[in-house]
Design an enzyme around this catalytic site. Structure first.
Site, PDB file in Angstrom:
ATOM      1  N   LEU A 226       0.853  -1.194   0.000  1.00  0.00           N
ATOM      2  CA  LEU A 226       0.000   0.000   0.000  1.00  0.00           C
ATOM      3  C   LEU A 226       0.883   1.236   0.000  1.00  0.00           C
ATOM      4  CD1 LEU A 226      -2.682  -0.786   2.764  1.00  0.00           C
ATOM      5  CD2 LEU A 226      -3.062  -0.743   0.292  1.00  0.00           C
ATOM      6  N   HIS A 227       0.601   2.168  -0.899  1.00  0.00           N
ATOM      7  CA  HIS A 227       1.376   3.410  -0.866  1.00  0.00           C
ATOM      8  C   HIS A 227       0.608   4.623  -1.392  1.00  0.00           C
ATOM      9  CE1 HIS A 227       1.882   2.500  -5.138  1.00  0.00           C
ATOM     10  NE2 HIS A 227       2.241   3.766  -5.304  1.00  0.00           N
ATOM     11  N   ARG A 228      -0.537   4.410  -2.042  1.00  0.00           N
ATOM     12  CA  ARG A 228      -1.265   5.549  -2.610  1.00  0.00           C
ATOM     13  C   ARG A 228      -1.711   6.511  -1.510  1.00  0.00           C
ATOM     14  NH1 ARG A 228      -0.751   5.712  -8.203  1.00  0.00           N
ATOM     15  NH2 ARG A 228      -0.607   3.561  -8.906  1.00  0.00           N
TER      16      ARG A 228
END
Length: 398
Positions: A226-228
């Site tokens: 996850l990085h958005r």
């Protein structure tokens, strides 16, 4: 052949192709292109510029080694900042490189800030821009990457697409089809190239001092990234996603390769208690070969990454994309990808389908065959030589 060796043997007066890398996904896309340009007969003159948008030295070194990338001829060392600051700083530092080397074109990949920044510098100085991975659209302009894609495509002279529907997007936006070439997906070239040397999940966990017995579950394990900003920058959103992942981990152990932004926000928002170390293994950012091995051995991947949607399709691993949209629709239509957003019921339902053996397996899309970069190099050489001939004839006529 080194960049310098190629530079010392220019082709028929052809200036160098300046190739830009900035953030992690660019490395995977540019590595096969550089190899294809070096292997082209005759070799094409290349100058590799690293903007420094991705600035973790250890991770950079690992990516260059894993992908067999040559060391950059120039590193702009831009570092982090707001979108405006980072874009402006890349432009300021890249302009002297263009002035010094008189390139035949500037080749950019993907949709990061470095892509748009370098494309703007080039086009304003009359240098053709070549965009690799053109025409992808999520139709979500709240994503900074979508703005970068649209603007880069509009100012590019040659556009290489990864799927046929991308050309339809470009034509709708007024780009003449003769500027577009369907070449396939260079990200898959790197998957094919790296698969033989990918590190097993057991090796990766041991290297991180984590007991590999966590992978002994009869259903296997899942991989999470996850990085958005839309997923990790708001405490309530990140809390909800971690809560759903904890429910998934009750059925399937999860290996969570943590982006620095995500790690920081988990700590900042006080969400550590939602991560059960017995069921959800937290890893630092991983090298390319480590991630490739983790994904190849996984029962499923849960992610908000565009690149992982493509890589899982190439690997035949079911992928659940934790977003409401994707700029890579072919991974849903033909590949292993399923959009589940942040909907708890949709995520848990899809996980159970996969664990029951009913997950998507899909098929490889057209030209996702490991040879996209060769097609790009061959077409680019012909296009550049044709452009050079046109310039020469125009100068004779005047």
């Amino acid at each position: 052949m080194s960049n310098q060796a190629i530079m010392e043997a220019p082709v028929a007066g052809l200036g160098p192709v300046i190739c830009i890398v900035g953030a992690r996904p660019n490395f995977m896309k540019m590595a096969p292109i550089l190899r294809a340009m070096a292997a082209h007969i005759p070799p094409m003159p290349v100058l590799l510029v690293h903007t420094g948008q991705h600035y973790d030295k250890d991770m950079n070194d690992r990516l260059f080694e894993d992908l067999r990338l040559p060391r950059p001829d120039a590193n702009l060392e831009v570092g982090s900042g707001t979108h405006a600051i980072q874009t402006a700083e890349v432009m300021r530092r890249f302009e002297p490189v263009v002035d010094a080397h008189k390139p035949s074109c500037v080749a950019v990949v993907g949709d990061v800030n470095s892509t748009l920044a370098c494309a703007l510098v080039a086009v304003k100085k009359g240098v053709p821009v070549v965009h690799i991975e053109a025409g992808l659209r999520s139709y979500d302009r709240a994503m900074p990457e979508e703005i970068n894609r649209i603007l880069t495509d509009q100012i590019s002279a040659r556009l290489y697409t990864t799927e046929r529907t991308a050309e339809d997007n470009l034509v709708r936006e007024g780009i003449p089809p003769e500027r577009v070439c369907f070449a396939g997906n260079v990200m898959i070239d790197s998957v094919v190239f790296g698969r033989a040397n990918a590190r097993s999940a057991t090796e990766t966990l041991r290297a991180c001092d984590i007991n590999p017995l966590v992978l002994s579950h009869p259903m296997g394990y899942g991989v999470v990234t996850l990085h958005r900003p839309s997923n990790v920058d708001k405490p309530e959103t990140l809390r909800a996603l971690l809560g759903v992942l904890a429910e998934v981990a009750a059925s399937l152990p999860l290996v969570f390769a943590l982006h620095p932004r995500t790690r920081s926000n988990i700590d900042r928002f006080g969400l550590e208690d939602l991560v059960d170390p017995a069921r959800m293994v937290l890893l630092p950012p991983q090298g390319y070969l480590e991630m490739l091995g983790l994904m190849a051995g996984a029962a499923m991947v849960l992610t908000d990454s565009g690149g992982l949607q493509e890589e899982t399709t190439a690997l035949g691993v079911p992928c659940l994309t934790l977003r409401e949209n994707t700029e890579r629709p072919i991974t849903v239509e033909q590949g292993t990808n399923l959009l589940v957003g942040r909907n708890r019921a949709a995520i848990l339902g899809a996980v159970q389908e996969i664990l029951a053996g009913r997950g998507k397996r899909g098929r490889l899309p057209e030209f996702w065959d490991g040879h996209a970069a060769e097609r790009i190099a061959a077409d680019l050489y012909q296009w550049l030589m044709s452009s050079q001939s046109g310039i020469a004839l125009k100068s004779l006529a005047t």
